[in-house]
Design an enzyme around this catalytic site. Structure first.
Site, PDB file in Angstrom:
ATOM      1  N   GLY A 165      21.016   9.978 148.607  1.00 41.41           N
ATOM      2  CA  GLY A 165      20.571   9.718 150.043  1.00 41.41           C
ATOM      3  C   GLY A 165      21.577   9.778 151.176  1.00 41.41           C
ATOM      4  O   GLY A 165      21.504   9.787 152.358  1.00 41.41           O
ATOM      5  N   ASP A 225      24.775  -1.181 144.932  1.00 42.48           N
ATOM      6  CA  ASP A 225      23.717  -0.196 144.705  1.00 42.48           C
ATOM      7  C   ASP A 225      23.858   0.142 143.439  1.00 42.48           C
ATOM      8  O   ASP A 225      23.848   1.540 142.890  1.00 42.48           O
ATOM      9  CB  ASP A 225      23.720   1.035 145.746  1.00 42.48           C
ATOM     10  CG  ASP A 225      22.373   1.812 145.812  1.00 42.48           C
ATOM     11  OD1 ASP A 225      21.433   1.220 145.020  1.00 42.48           O
ATOM     12  OD2 ASP A 225      22.420   2.891 145.982  1.00 42.48           O
TER      13      ASP A 225
END
Length: 865
Positions: free
Chosen positions: A26, A138
């Site tokens: 990402g 994350d």
């Protein structure tokens, strides 16, 4: 101009030559590259051109690099460089060969042994991350990389949040300075691995990473996601409201203890999770052996020729000795034994046991004047971390990682404390009560049954398993240990209930005595040897003051000597490979006095174990005993004037009662047990002829100083109160059978010489007339300790004890009315284990008491055989 197209092989990017693409995330594209300056392969992450114009993405990209660069840890990706080339930001890291955890999980779940191995490494990395004030936010299988050499690396700090920026130097940045504080209500993370607080858009903290770890670890063990669903909304709802399927049902190789670790990591409320990655790592490490469901068979080894094997063995021993000496640093060797300290705080240690992995040590201690608490430590690190139980003691740890504990610490003798037996997972969770009035407990080898010392109506009943009595005694039993094969029990039995003198007793499961050893003047701890063929114990020789030797006893009765150490030694546990846990103890009791003209208490202590026995009616003198490191091997009696003049040694024995004319002290001696009169001035010690009586307690004087009273018993019979004339004659019983007098009981005779007080077998208090008339019950409760009489037969002083606080009440023996007249407590609470005694004058205008302290240090000892 910033790049929008992928880089091709051979392209130059600053000093780096692109070799091949590795993937994309990402926050950018990742390439394998060659550092042309240092000649090494690296990984280079490049922010796409469209992202580099986005200030927030640019800042997050630099945050990832700088967050990771703050860390230098083997389980975290190492950052080499950060910069901008052709208006395109990039970050350079070490090049890893292997696969992500996600790629590995496509083949299915992992064996528990391998999952724990990886989980421990992740915990170590997270502990380093959190230690720098960083939250990953994350954590997921895609961000965990498994290298070819078996190491786990934490990747991708793109969503990392710095929780302590004031402590972190971020240096200069090519991007504009913009605040990155997360706004409440913004959901950040990966669906399926976010914590409930992240799903709600609330602030995350290190415990949020531990929830994500729980999700990952669950998937490693089961091969399935903990929280799934057809949509992201379904997964987020499951995180908030549902529990994942039971791991133990999905994978029968997962032990209940391991399942509890995962379950605690996945608690919805952060307060109910592990509170740090270090705590979580400790729990996993303690289960690293017990959760092993696979045994990897070793291939057969070729035998070396005799001379070669001997030469190689000698060389390996030499190298090992050198390496051990170099690595242990603080270890001091004496002969074959080496000592490694495990605790460094000031206070009292009650018990210590090896966890099933053989490396982790769990112990109960009261440090710095605080209540007793359980702690966990390892020899390879000096720190101890607290466990959840406070106020209780540790009995034993099972082979499956379950603890037997007491939920309170009622001191049965010195540092042996028990209470309500409870079972408690080592991996975390609260205790579950099992049985009250337990002073010691141990697990069977399979971890299914418990052996206990159960206090029942003045008896110590050894039960194995619970409810099955194999040994019953009115004497004290401070320890029970089950043999490695589960067929025998080792006991520390003390003839005097509140004294550490005693015998080591080995019995089989049916209660048949195999052998005994003793009596030892001090017996402090027993444990089975690794082979189960001996019981190792800490004891003194019969003439020694305190336990200072480690000895071995076989069920056949053979004894041998293992180790001698100066001072007081307690043995706590023996590991499967022969390492032992001992504590070195420094015990001290003091004597404090306050008279009617004193503005504060005065210290009248003499040696190291001054324990008050009696006080004169006018408060001018105290009688006390000295035990321990003072002169002589046993207990000695001293007299000291309260004006502060030097103490006078009267003779051996526990001098318990000063005569009204202050010419004699009535003492109880041991080896053999007898009553002796110690002169306070000119004269010789006299021994009373006490016929068949063999045990004595609770002595006192008639007002004329010519007769004495005391509690006594014949071998095998109950206690009774007796009176005896010093001019001659045998003791005359003046009561029926009574309960064993307590440790504070003294001066049983009333001031007028007409009654003695005592408790019956139901612990009710009575006045027994010496003329044989009807006894009268008095309002002294089982919670009261008799201090002494008041000025007449109508009143008495009693104590109620709460730890190191004594509350003294004046009690009207007719009405039961009571009034608090004194409260005393030790000024220094560090190491305090209680108050051994207190005495007060009949008028209540002077008192003396003896607080006891015990300072301990725990050691790991290697080299004994």
């Amino acid at each position: 101009m910033a790049r929008n197209m992928p880089l091709s092989s051979g392209a130059r990017f600053g000093p780096y030559e692109i070799l091949a693409p590795l993937g994309a995330g990402g926050m950018g594209q990742v390439y394998r590259a060659r550092d042309t300056r240092l000649g090494r392969d690296v990984a280079i992450k490049v922010l796409p051109g469209t992202f580099s114009r986005d200030q927030e993405r640019l800042i997050r990209f630099e945050q990832e690099a700088r967050a990771a660069s703050l860390l230098n840890h083997p389980n975290i990706l190492t950052i080499y460089d950060i910069g901008v080339a052709e208006e395109t930001p990039f970050v350079v890291s070490e090049f890893l060969e292997g696969e992500t955890l996600r790629e590995r999980l496509r083949e299915g779940g992992l064996p528990p042994r391998k999952a724990i191995e990886y989980g421990l490494q992740i915990c170590h990395g997270l502990a380093a991350v959190h230690g720098k004030g960083i939250i990953h936010r994350d954590l997921k299988p895609e961000n965990l990389f498994l290298t070819k050499d078996g190491r786990v690396k934490i990747l991708d700090f793109g969503l990392a949040k710095l929780t302590a920026p004031a402590e972190i130097e971020v240096g200069e940045t090519s991007a504009p300075t913009v605040s990155l504080k997360t706004v409440s209500g913004v959901v950040m993370g990966t669906v399926g691995y976010m914590s409930p607080e992240q799903v709600r858009g609330q602030a995350a903290d290190p415990r949020s990473d531990l929830f994500a770890f729980g999700c990952v670890f669950y998937e490693m063990l089961s091969g399935h996601r903990a929280f799934g669903g057809d949509t992201a909304a379904d997964a987020m709802t499951a995180i908030l409201k549902e529990d994942p399927p039971d791991l133990c049902q999905l994978n029968h190789l997962v032990s209940p203890a391991l399942g509890r670790v995962v379950g605690r990591s996945l608690e919805k409320d952060p307060e109910e999770r592990f509170q740090s990655a270090r705590d979580l790592g400790f729990a996993l490490d303690a289960l690293s052996d017990t959760s092993r469901a696979e045994k990897t068979a070793e291939p057969p080894k070729r035998k070396l020729g005799g001379k070669i094997a001997l030469a190689l063995a000698a060389a390996l021993l030499t190298i090992a000795a050198y390496l051990i000496g170099e690595r242990m640093g603080s270890v001091r060797a004496v002969g074959q034994a080496a000592y490694h300290p495990l605790t460094f705080s000031l206070g009292t240690l009650f018990a210590a046991r090896f966890a099933p992995d053989g490396k982790t040590v769990v112990y109960a201690a009261a440090w710095g004047g605080n209540p007793v608490r359980l702690f966990m430590t390892r020899p390879d690190g000096p720190e101890s971390r607290p466990l959840e139980l406070t106020g209780g003691n540790l009995f034993a740890i099972s082979s499956s990682g379950e603890m037997a504990v007491s939920t309170e610490c009622v001191v049965f003798y010195l540092l042996h404390c028990g209470g309500t037996l409870a079972r408690m997972p080592l991996s975390g969770g609260g205790p579950r009560a099992v049985l009250g009035q337990v002073s010691s407990a141990d697990w069977s080898p399979d971890g299914k049954d418990l052996a206990v010392v159960h206090e029942v109506e003045g008896h110590r009943r050894v039960e194995f398993p619970l409810g099955n009595v194999v040994y019953d005694t009115t004497e004290g039993v401070s320890s029970v240990r089950v043999s490695p094969d589960g067929e025998m029990l080792a006991l520390a039995v003390h003839p005097a209930y509140l004294n550490d003198q005693g015998d080591v007793v080995i019995v089989d499961r049916l209660g048949k005595t195999k052998t005994t050893a003793g009596p030892w003047n001090s017996l402090e701890g027993i444990a089975w040897s690794p082979s189960g063929t001996e019981v190792w114990f800490a004891a003194s020789v019969p003439t020694g003051a305190w336990a200072d030797e480690i000895r071995a006893l076989s069920p056949s009765g053979k004894q041998r000597f293992l180790l001698r150490l100066p001072g007081i030694t307690r043995l706590h546990d023996v590991s499967r490979d022969g390492r032992i846990l001992i504590s070195k103890e420094s015990w001290r009791s003091s004597l404090f006095f306050r008279g009617p003209r004193d503005s504060a208490e005065r210290d009248l202590s003499w040696l190291d174990a001054s324990t008050i026995s009696d006080i004169s009616a006018d408060g001018s003198a105290v009688v006390f005993s000295e035990t321990g490191e003072g002169p002589g091997a046993g207990i000695d009696t001293y007299l000291r004037n309260t004006n502060g003049s030097p103490a006078v040694l009267l003779g051996p024995g526990n001098g318990s009662a000063l005569s009204p004319d202050q010419k004699w002290v009535l003492a109880i001696t041991n080896a053999p047990n007898q009553l002796a009169l110690l002169p306070t001035g000119i004269g010789e010690t006299k021994t009373l002829a006490t016929a068949a009586l063999t045990d004595f307690a609770d002595p006192g004087w008639f007002p004329d100083s010519k007769r004495v009273v005391f509690a006594g018993r014949e071998t095998g019979k109950g206690w009774r109160m007796y009176a005896q004339d010093l001019a001659g004659g045998e003791p005359l019983p003046i009561s029926p059978e009574i309960n064993l007098p307590g440790p504070y009981d003294n001066n049983p005779l009333s001031p007028d010489g007409k009654f003695v007080w005592a408790r019956d077998l139901e612990k009710k208090a009575w006045l027994y007339p010496l003329d044989g008339s009807t006894p009268r019950q008095i309002p002294i409760t089982p919670a009261d300790f008799w201090l002494n009489w008041g000025t007449d037969v109508r009143s008495a002083y009693v104590l109620q004890i709460e730890g190191d606080v004594l509350r003294c009440y004046a009690v009207d023996l007719s009405s039961g009315d009571r009034q608090l007249v004194k409260q005393v407590a030790a000024a220094d609470r560090v190491g305090i284990t209680g108050i051994l005694g207190m005495k007060m004058t009949p008028k209540g205008d002077a008192y003396a008491y003896s607080p006891q302290t015990a300072l301990s240090q725990l050691y790991l000892v290697t080299g004994l055989k």
